[in-house]
Design a protein around this motif. Structure first.
Motif, PDB file in Angstrom:
ATOM      1  N   GLU A   1       0.811  -1.228   0.000  1.00  0.00           N
ATOM      2  CA  GLU A   1       0.000   0.000   0.000  1.00  0.00           C
ATOM      3  C   GLU A   1       0.835   1.265   0.000  1.00  0.00           C
ATOM      4  OE1 GLU A   1      -3.239   0.593   2.571  1.00  0.00           O
ATOM      5  OE2 GLU A   1      -4.188  -1.350   2.160  1.00  0.00           O
ATOM      6  N   THR A   2       2.112   1.174   0.298  1.00  0.00           N
ATOM      7  CA  THR A   2       2.950   2.366   0.290  1.00  0.00           C
ATOM      8  C   THR A   2       3.463   2.697  -1.117  1.00  0.00           C
ATOM      9  OG1 THR A   2       5.027   1.175   0.722  1.00  0.00           O
ATOM     10  CG2 THR A   2       3.683   1.827   2.631  1.00  0.00           C
ATOM     11  N   LYS A   3       3.221   1.797  -2.071  1.00  0.00           N
ATOM     12  CA  LYS A   3       3.624   2.031  -3.451  1.00  0.00           C
ATOM     13  C   LYS A   3       2.421   2.457  -4.275  1.00  0.00           C
ATOM     14  CE  LYS A   3       7.343  -1.411  -3.280  1.00  0.00           C
ATOM     15  NZ  LYS A   3       7.881  -2.661  -3.901  1.00  0.00           N
ATOM     16  N   THR A   4       2.672   2.946  -5.487  1.00  0.00           N
ATOM     17  CA  THR A   4       1.575   3.286  -6.386  1.00  0.00           C
ATOM     18  C   THR A   4       1.610   2.358  -7.600  1.00  0.00           C
ATOM     19  OG1 THR A   4       2.872   4.974  -7.538  1.00  0.00           O
ATOM     20  CG2 THR A   4       1.479   5.699  -5.691  1.00  0.00           C
ATOM     21  N   TYR A   5       0.421   2.097  -8.145  1.00  0.00           N
ATOM     22  CA  TYR A   5       0.273   1.092  -9.197  1.00  0.00           C
ATOM     23  C   TYR A   5      -0.568   1.635 -10.345  1.00  0.00           C
ATOM     24  CZ  TYR A   5       1.804  -2.257  -5.631  1.00  0.00           C
ATOM     25  OH  TYR A   5       2.531  -2.930  -4.674  1.00  0.00           O
ATOM     26  N   PRO A   6      -0.290   1.170 -11.556  1.00  0.00           N
ATOM     27  CA  PRO A   6      -1.242   1.427 -12.638  1.00  0.00           C
ATOM     28  C   PRO A   6      -2.555   0.729 -12.303  1.00  0.00           C
ATOM     29  CG  PRO A   6       0.343  -0.248 -13.308  1.00  0.00           C
ATOM     30  CD  PRO A   6       0.807   0.282 -11.982  1.00  0.00           C
ATOM     31  N   THR A   7      -3.651   1.371 -12.655  1.00  0.00           N
ATOM     32  CA  THR A   7      -4.967   0.909 -12.194  1.00  0.00           C
ATOM     33  C   THR A   7      -5.926   0.799 -13.363  1.00  0.00           C
ATOM     34  OG1 THR A   7      -4.603   1.850 -10.006  1.00  0.00           O
ATOM     35  CG2 THR A   7      -6.892   1.462 -10.661  1.00  0.00           C
ATOM     36  N   ILE A   8      -6.714  -0.265 -13.351  1.00  0.00           N
ATOM     37  CA  ILE A   8      -7.683  -0.547 -14.401  1.00  0.00           C
ATOM     38  C   ILE A   8      -9.089  -0.499 -13.827  1.00  0.00           C
ATOM     39  CG2 ILE A   8      -8.473  -2.203 -16.127  1.00  0.00           C
ATOM     40  CD1 ILE A   8      -5.659  -1.203 -16.689  1.00  0.00           C
ATOM     41  N   VAL A   9      -9.967   0.256 -14.451  1.00  0.00           N
ATOM     42  CA  VAL A   9     -11.400   0.227 -14.140  1.00  0.00           C
ATOM     43  C   VAL A   9     -12.029  -0.793 -15.077  1.00  0.00           C
ATOM     44  CG1 VAL A   9     -13.549   1.535 -14.129  1.00  0.00           C
ATOM     45  CG2 VAL A   9     -11.414   2.609 -13.357  1.00  0.00           C
ATOM     46  N   ALA A  10     -12.694  -1.814 -14.515  1.00  0.00           N
ATOM     47  CA  ALA A  10     -13.254  -2.914 -15.300  1.00  0.00           C
ATOM     48  C   ALA A  10     -14.777  -2.825 -15.286  1.00  0.00           C
ATOM     49  CB  ALA A  10     -12.802  -4.263 -14.749  1.00  0.00           C
ATOM     50  N   VAL A  11     -15.383  -2.782 -16.480  1.00  0.00           N
ATOM     51  CA  VAL A  11     -16.816  -2.541 -16.637  1.00  0.00           C
ATOM     52  C   VAL A  11     -17.492  -3.830 -17.103  1.00  0.00           C
ATOM     53  CG1 VAL A  11     -18.547  -1.057 -17.705  1.00  0.00           C
ATOM     54  CG2 VAL A  11     -16.233  -0.178 -17.305  1.00  0.00           C
TER      55      VAL A  11
END
Length: 310
Positions: free
Chosen positions: A27-37
């Motif tokens: 949780e201390t890192k940042t990640y590419p994020t995908i919104v899935a529909v």
């Protein structure tokens, strides 16, 4: 996988979602994020999270798969409304929530969608420029489908019937909730409903293969009028600026995903980069959960998303 619900300032109800995280998530890192529909008539527990969400999380993405407003575990009344405008707005609401999470990189957000969800996420990308790359998996332009097969190719007649039904409901008449599919493959066969997409949808949604309590495959008839006037691909020629990918199966069915996928790919001439993945020998519902076609789709999707969300 974590279940969450949230409400933004301009929302009147909660959105329910599943957050899938990569192996060794920190949780201390940042990640590419995908919104899935999810697809039309579906829910977050089906293909959007269980198949594509899980696979993308394993590849290092945070994935947020959510239930549409009025459907699944999300709020909104009346139930089982399929509202294209709201479905597209839901994508922005999910991004609003995502950017508040400390482990989401707000500059590396992508979108994927399956079936009707593919049409919705592609439409969302036209104006939602926080989406940096988008993938439509066997995408369906729901407005066109409603004007054609779902209205028996009589959209004006359907609108008249919807108007009469809504007036009746306002005066106390029972709601008309349409079941969109036969109740079982056996019932489909008995009634001659063996067209590829109809039958394969029944095999997916009405058997243990894909059935989930939230995937109701129902629609409130009286509130579907605006769907017939909606077009998911309007202005794609000028507004689809992000890199985009469309995945389709070449086994054609009545719901129109092959045609619609080729159309949005062909029209998105302003896109920085566009790819068409056309899979021979596979159908619309094969791309929901069958190992080989899903694997072929992911072979193209994962490098594409990693490149543009790096």
């Amino acid at each position: 996988m974590k279940s969450v619900s949230f409400r933004n300032d301009d929302m009147a109800w909660d959105i329910a979602a599943l957050i899938l995280t990569p192996p060794d998530f920190d949780e201390t890192k940042t990640y590419p994020t995908i919104v899935a529909v999810h697809p039309f008539g579906s829910c977050k527990e089906q293909t959007s999270s269980a198949i594509y969400g899980k696979a993308l999380a394993e590849q290092g993405f945070v994935v947020i798969a959510f239930d549409a407003s009025y459907q699944g575990e999300s709020g909104g009344s009346p139930r089982w409304v399929e509202s294209p405008a709201q479905r597209v707005e839901d994508v922005s609401h999910v991004i609003d929530y995502a950017v508040t999470l400390p482990y989401v990189d707000a500059d590396r957000i992508g979108g994927i969608g399956i079936c009707g969800g593919g049409g919705y996420v592609l439409n969302a990308a036209l104006t939602e420029k926080r989406i940096k790359a988008v993938v439509g998996i066997t995408p369906v332009n729901i407005g066109l489908l409603f004007r054609e097969g779902f209205s028996n190719f009589d959209p004006r007649g359907a609108l008249d019937a919807m108007a009469a039904q809504r007036t009746g409901e306002a005066r106390g008449k029972d709601a008309q909730v349409n079941e969109l599919l036969p109740l079982s493959p056996e019932m489909a066969r008995e009634n001659g409903l063996t067209e590829r997409d109809v039958f394969e949808a029944t095999e997916y949604y009405k058997t243990p293969r894909g059935h989930q309590p939230g995937g109701a495959t129902r629609m409130l008839f009286s509130h579907a009028q605006k769907t017939l006037a909606w077009d998911g691909f309007n202005f794609a020629e000028t507004l689809m600026t992000q890199p985009m990918m469309v995945v389709v199966g070449q086994k054609i069915g009545a719901f129109g995903a092959y045609r619609d996928g080729l159309e949005i790919h062909g029209r998105s001439t302003s896109s920085k980069e566009r790819h068409l993945v056309s899979l021979e020998d596979w159908s619309h519902y094969d791309l929901y959960d069958k190992d080989e076609p899903v694997g072929l789709a992911l072979e193209q999707m994962v490098p594409f998303l990693k490149e543009h969300l790096s």
